[in-house]
Design a protein around this motif. Structure first.
Motif, PDB file in Angstrom:
ATOM      1  N   GLY A  63       0.819  -1.209   0.000  1.00 21.08           N
ATOM      2  CA  GLY A  63       0.000   0.000   0.000  1.00 21.08           C
ATOM      3  C   GLY A  63       0.850   1.255   0.000  1.00 21.08           C
ATOM      4  O   GLY A  63       1.853   1.338   0.727  1.00 21.08           O
ATOM      5  N   PHE A  64       0.463   2.231  -0.814  1.00 22.91           N
ATOM      6  CA  PHE A  64       1.148   3.529  -0.863  1.00 22.91           C
ATOM      7  C   PHE A  64       0.123   4.590  -0.468  1.00 22.91           C
ATOM      8  O   PHE A  64      -0.768   4.925  -1.235  1.00 22.91           O
ATOM      9  CB  PHE A  64       1.689   3.788  -2.264  1.00 22.91           C
ATOM     10  N   MET A  65       0.249   5.111   0.749  1.00 24.20           N
ATOM     11  CA  MET A  65      -0.722   6.066   1.288  1.00 24.20           C
ATOM     12  C   MET A  65      -0.324   7.486   0.912  1.00 24.20           C
ATOM     13  O   MET A  65       0.763   7.946   1.241  1.00 24.20           O
ATOM     14  CB  MET A  65      -0.800   5.911   2.804  1.00 24.20           C
ATOM     15  N   ILE A  66      -1.234   8.170   0.212  1.00 24.91           N
ATOM     16  CA  ILE A  66      -0.984   9.558  -0.170  1.00 24.91           C
ATOM     17  C   ILE A  66      -2.166  10.416   0.239  1.00 24.91           C
ATOM     18  O   ILE A  66      -3.290   9.937   0.363  1.00 24.91           O
ATOM     19  CB  ILE A  66      -0.725   9.699  -1.691  1.00 24.91           C
ATOM     20  N   GLU A  67      -1.899  11.690   0.460  1.00 26.91           N
ATOM     21  CA  GLU A  67      -2.934  12.632   0.876  1.00 26.91           C
ATOM     22  C   GLU A  67      -3.541  13.302  -0.350  1.00 26.91           C
ATOM     23  O   GLU A  67      -2.833  13.703  -1.269  1.00 26.91           O
ATOM     24  CB  GLU A  67      -2.327  13.690   1.801  1.00 26.91           C
ATOM     25  N   THR A  68      -4.868  13.418  -0.372  1.00 28.28           N
ATOM     26  CA  THR A  68      -5.548  14.048  -1.502  1.00 28.28           C
ATOM     27  C   THR A  68      -6.527  15.107  -1.020  1.00 28.28           C
ATOM     28  O   THR A  68      -7.093  15.012   0.067  1.00 28.28           O
ATOM     29  CB  THR A  68      -6.326  13.016  -2.335  1.00 28.28           C
ATOM     30  N   ASN A  69      -6.707  16.129  -1.845  1.00 27.60           N
ATOM     31  CA  ASN A  69      -7.771  17.112  -1.623  1.00 27.60           C
ATOM     32  C   ASN A  69      -8.085  17.764  -2.966  1.00 27.60           C
ATOM     33  O   ASN A  69      -7.408  17.537  -3.965  1.00 27.60           O
ATOM     34  CB  ASN A  69      -7.370  18.153  -0.567  1.00 27.60           C
TER      35      ASN A  69
END
Length: 345
Positions: A63-69
């Motif tokens: 898993g590669f956790m990235i922040e989005t908005n």
């Protein structure tokens, strides 16, 4: 088993070797692994991943956790796409899949990751956008989930991590500007609690001190890590009675918004305000005058993250250096014209 037996007969190698090659085991050389994978594709063999995962208690997924908005989506650049390209290529060598885990900026990253861990969706995790105090670190350690961080925290960081060399960028940028006679230098950092902002600010202050300069608190400008944030930085500088003559940016998209605001005010980057950008992005390459910034290989960074993570996973630790990876990723200066403004000493 019939599919594996057919593959073994076709290649004239043992069933065990075929099985280990398909499962990405380290004791199979690359030439044999490639022969097996090529033959599997040619013969239409597709292993029952669900059954294998149940038997082994694994998912064969990272898993590669990235922040989005909304703002980062509207002002997206190629950073994560480039990193993902390197990650997928390196993981493919071990028959591992990459799963992107997008966490909304409106959700607590710890709570989001806690759900992922509880559901056992992946075998290991790469986290990004590390905070000064990041609760995800303790969560992953307590759950015994292998992980690596793209970015440091404010703690001792005994776990595996790779971070961009923010200190090197700050020192080289300040040295260039001071050499051109600048003494009133501003810095633009994120307006969030992401740790890279603190790292860059501290390195910037240290770089000034090495040249006998002190920082004006009003010259530390916090803004969104986006094109809009760069526009805001321009507004802040233009509103100052005693303006800085130069500014160093910590995010690539900021330069685009700053250029636009200066142009609206009838000012020219590199003549009326010296600018040193951060990473050379696709959009920044079209700025005029050319932006002075820094370059790096995103693909190589992705490969480094994959190898650093694999070193923490028991099945692959023998293939990679022992101990958690702690690495500052180098960035190379790209000389442009945006910092060409020279101040009389």
């Amino acid at each position: 088993m019939k599919g594996i037996k057919r593959l073994a007969q076709h290649l004239d190698i043992s069933i065990g070797t075929v099985s280990r090659a398909l499962n990405g085991k380290p004791d199979v050389n690359e030439e044999t692994r490639k022969r097996v994978l090529d033959a599997a594709a040619k013969l239409g063999y597709a292993p029952n991943q669900a059954g294998r995962s149940l038997r082994r208690g694994t998912t064969n997924a990272i898993g590669f956790m990235i922040e989005t908005n909304e703002e980062t989506e509207a002002n997206s650049d190629n950073f994560f796409l480039g990193v993902i390209a390197g990650l997928t290529g390196a993981l493919l060598r071990h028959n591992l899949d990459l799963v992107v885990l997008p966490c909304s900026v409106n959700e607590d990253p710890h709570d989001y990751l806690q759900r992922i861990v509880a559901r056992r969706l992946v075998d290991a995790v790469i986290i990004s956008a590390t905070q000064r105090e990041d609760r995800r670190i303790d969560l992953l350690k307590a759950a015994h989930v292998p992980f690596i961080a793209l970015g440091r925290t404010g703690g001792p960081d005994e776990h595996a991590w790779i971070d961009l060399d923010f200190e090197g960028v700050a020192h080289e940028a300040v040295a260039r500007l001071v050499a051109r006679g600048h003494k009133q230098i501003a810095v633009a950092i994120p307006d969030t609690d992401i740790n890279l902002g603190y790292v860059f600010r501290d390195a910037f202050i240290d770089a000034l001190a090495r040249h006998g300069l002190t920082v004006d608190p009003s010259f530390i400008i916090r803004a969104r890590s986006s094109e809009h944030g760069g526009y805001t930085i321009g507004n802040a500088i233009l509103a100052m009675e005693d303006r800085p003559t130069a500014v160093v940016l910590v995010y690539e998209m900021m330069a685009i918004g700053l250029y636009r605001r200066l142009n609206e005010a009838g000012l020219t980057p590199g003549q009326d305000l010296a600018i040193v950008g951060f990473r050379e992005g696709p959009q920044s390459q079209f700025l005029s005058p050319a932006l002075t910034c820094f370059r790096m290989s995103l693909r190589d960074l992705g490969i480094g993250l994959a190898e650093g993570l694999l070193a923490t996973m028991p099945d692959y630790a023998d293939l990679y250096p022992a101990g958690p990876m702690h690495k500052l990723w180098p960035m190379e200066l790209v000389e442009g014209e945006s910092d060409g403004m020279v101040i009389d000493r």
